[in-house]
Design an enzyme around this catalytic site. Structure first.
Site, PDB file in Angstrom:
ATOM      1  N   GLY A   1       0.852  -1.192   0.000  1.00  0.00           N
ATOM      2  CA  GLY A   1       0.000   0.000   0.000  1.00  0.00           C
ATOM      3  C   GLY A   1       0.877   1.227   0.000  1.00  0.00           C
ATOM      4  O   GLY A   1       2.077   1.151  -0.247  1.00  0.00           O
TER       5      GLY A   1
ATOM      6  N   HIS B   1      -1.740  -4.699  -8.118  1.00  0.00           N
ATOM      7  CA  HIS B   1      -0.351  -4.643  -7.629  1.00  0.00           C
ATOM      8  C   HIS B   1      -0.132  -3.644  -6.510  1.00  0.00           C
ATOM      9  O   HIS B   1       0.949  -3.598  -5.934  1.00  0.00           O
ATOM     10  CB  HIS B   1       0.600  -4.351  -8.780  1.00  0.00           C
ATOM     11  CG  HIS B   1       0.810  -2.890  -9.073  1.00  0.00           C
ATOM     12  ND1 HIS B   1      -0.212  -2.016  -9.346  1.00  0.00           N
ATOM     13  CD2 HIS B   1       1.948  -2.136  -9.135  1.00  0.00           C
ATOM     14  CE1 HIS B   1       0.278  -0.812  -9.577  1.00  0.00           C
ATOM     15  NE2 HIS B   1       1.581  -0.848  -9.453  1.00  0.00           N
TER      16      HIS B   1
END
Lengths: 135, 468
Positions: free
Chosen positions: B366, B391
């Site tokens: 993240g 991704h």
């Protein structure tokens, strides 16, 4: 303004203009080097390289020229503030770039992309293009 | 701004731009997203770029976008496209300039209470051990045959030098090596740019991050991966550095010149491609595979450096930092899929997309200061997304805008209040990677979980961020 940086979601857009094609090439190179934000080495000897490129058209020629200078800068850890164009036609350029070794760069450019690049002469007779850096 | 009224929701959170949208489309385009995400996605040129991908010769099935899609150059970031190995193309732009940019997750035997008092020291030790920034070399400078061995053998080559274990390789996508790699189509300039970059992080969105496992969603899967609540883990996010950038630059240039010989015309030069079966296509694939191998070797060497930093701070208590998994998110792979009942060999391009084969661990980083996720691939990915998933969070704010809007002092304070230690070489770079520059990773992961292509296993929270 010879070059200015504009927003792009992931990367960086640079608008470049010049009174002549030669000036456009020189300004685009200076903009690329400025973006790299080099940290200069003190008392370093001046360096100089010749770049010769042939490409299918003038837009590809500019992108390929900038990539050649970028690769040389990153490979040799150098920055080039001065450009002398020896020969420039629509599909060929020969130039000398000169500058100094650097300790490191403040910013990275992975590559100069062909995306959105379009070298053209506007109605005022100025040469213009957008250049997108992949960073 | 893309007119989203042309998209039809074919199933929950799956949207289609039909082939009839533009006459040059060979297949339809599919987007995994919620309606709110779609509105945000439509603001930049990513959907237009996805439509361009759908026009490429030999594309099979559909051009696919993950919920973290955003505008790239040529291909959007967060996209998957598969091409027939006989009739289709290969395009460096569909992989990206950072070949095998990817992530690996290490797990420790430490818990947050063990590490909490040592985070400043740990962050500094990692910052010292893992060279970062632009133009800074690493601890290993390889030349000639030794360097070519890394290009052709990947992570196993640096493990053979003592920088890791066979166990590490067993937990790396393709065991850290694409066998089709060749050092021959890699230019001397590319090799020169990469010669001192093994074991270095670089700059931009690359990082090494110490995390703590905040939540387990799937206890059985977490146990199988050796992950438990409160555990200290490490995420490494980087790729093939200058070597990969130069391979992409060189081969895009080669393909642009060669395309006309194959009768290929494109809506965007950055989609430059040639048939996979052509000389240029084959050479690019071999060079790309060499770049991918270099990236796996790079993350392997960084793993060794991180282990060294942990040992320095925690001594024997650090134990062994085991590799959970290492996965690429900018790569092309030769894979087989059943299409209309027939097995076909495809060149699957993942640009900002992660392989998600059934039961394979998937690591989704993240933004700095929010969360990262561990997932496992699901069977449905094989027929819904060419074995792929998202991704990351995906950018929503330009770097220029982030530099203007984000007050770095305030950001550091905010991260500190969340208990996150930051070591960064560039303050401007820190602003560019601020949490508000990215989409909400929770929402991105929720979409792929609900779609059944990858199942959430655990959420990680950062406690020390190291950046260039």
């Amino acid at each position: 303004m010879p070059f200015e940086f504009l927003p792009h979601t992931a990367d960086v857009r640079m608008n470049v203009s010049g009174k002549s094609l030669e000036e456009l090439f020189c300004d685009a190179l200076r903009g690329t080097m400025q973006f790299l934000s080099p940290n200069a080495q003190e008392n370093a000897a001046r360096v100089q390289h010749t770049i010769e490129i042939s490409s299918p058209d003038v837009t590809a020629l500019l992108v390929d020229f900038l990539n050649a200078a970028l690769s040389s800068a990153q490979e040799n850890k150098e920055t080039y503030a001065d450009v002398t164009i020896k020969d420039l036609a629509a599909t060929h350029v020969s130039a000398t770039v000169s500058g100094y070794p650097v300790q490191s760069f403040g910013n990275d450019i992975k590559a100069v992309t062909y995306h959105e690049a379009d070298v053209h002469k506007n109605e005022k007779g100025e040469w213009k293009t957008t250049i997108v850096f992949d960073i | 701004m893309f007119d989203i009224s042309v998209l039809k929701e074919t199933s929950e959170n799956l949207w289609e731009i039909p082939k009839s949208f533009r006459s040059d489309m060979r297949v339809s385009a599919l987007v995994y997203a919620s309606e709110a995400m779609l509105k945000e996605i439509s603001r930049d040129r990513s959907l237009e770029q996805l439509v361009n991908v759908a026009t490429l010769p030999g594309i099979v099935g559909y051009a696919l976008a993950m919920p973290d899609i955003h505008e790239g150059y040529g291909f959007p970031i967060g996209g998957v496209a598969a091409f027939d190995a006989q009739e289709g193309i290969i395009s460096p732009g569909g992989i990206g300039y950072d070949i095998n940019c990817g992530v690996r997750l290490l797990r420790s035997s430490l818990t947050l209470p063990d590490a909490a008092a040592h985070l400043e020291k740990l962050g500094s030790a990692i910052y010292r051990e893992v060279p970062s920034g632009v133009g800074k070399g690493g601890r290993l400078t390889l030349k000639g045959k030794e360097f070519n061995r890394v290009l052709e053998r990947g992570a196993p080559a640096v493990v053979a030098m003592g920088y890791g274990t066979k166990e590490d390789l067993a937990h790396t996508e393709s065991e850290g090596c694409i066998a089709d790699a060749s050092s021959e189509p890699v230019s001397e300039r590319a090799k020169s740019r990469g010669k001192d970059q093994l074991g270095t992080m670089g700059a931009g969105n690359h990082f090494v991050e110490v995390d703590v496992v905040e939540k387990i969603f799937d206890p059985a899967a977490a146990q199988a991966l050796g992950i438990f609540e409160d555990q200290v883990t490490v995420l490494i996010h980087t790729g093939s550095r200058g070597l990969g950038h130069q391979i992409a630059t060189d081969h895009i240039r080669i393909m642009m010149r060669a395309m006309s010989e194959y009768g290929i015309t494109l809506p965007d030069r950055e989609l430059a491609c040639t048939p996979f079966s052509s000389k240029e296509g084959g050479e690019y694939f071999a060079a790309m595979a060499a770049g991918a191998n270099f990236a796996w070797a790079n993350r392997q060497l960084i793993t060794w450096e991180v282990r060294k930093a942990f040992a320095e701070v925690f001594g024997e208590k650090a134990g062994v930092l085991d590799l959970v998994y290492d996965v690429a998110h900018n790569i092309a792979k030769i894979e087989e899929y059943k299409i209309d009942g027939v097995n076909r060999k495809l060149i699957v391009h993942r640009k900002g997309a992660t392989r998600a084969f059934p039961d394979q661990p998937v690591i989704i980083p993240g933004s700095m200061g929010t969360a990262s996720y561990v997932l496992v691939g699901q069977e449905a990915s094989m027929h819904k997304s060419f074995g792929s998933t998202c991704h990351g969070a995906g950018r929503r704010m330009s770097r220029t805008q982030a530099r203007r809007q984000v007050d770095v002092k305030e950001l550091k304070q905010r991260l500190s209040e969340k208990g996150i230690v930051v070591n960064a070489g560039s303050l401007a770079g820190l602003a560019e990677e601020s949490p508000e520059s990215y989409k909400n990773v929770d929402e991105v992961v929720e979409i792929v979980h609900a779609a059944g292509i990858a199942r959430t296993v655990a959420r990680l929270r950062p406690i020390a961020v190291v950046k260039g």
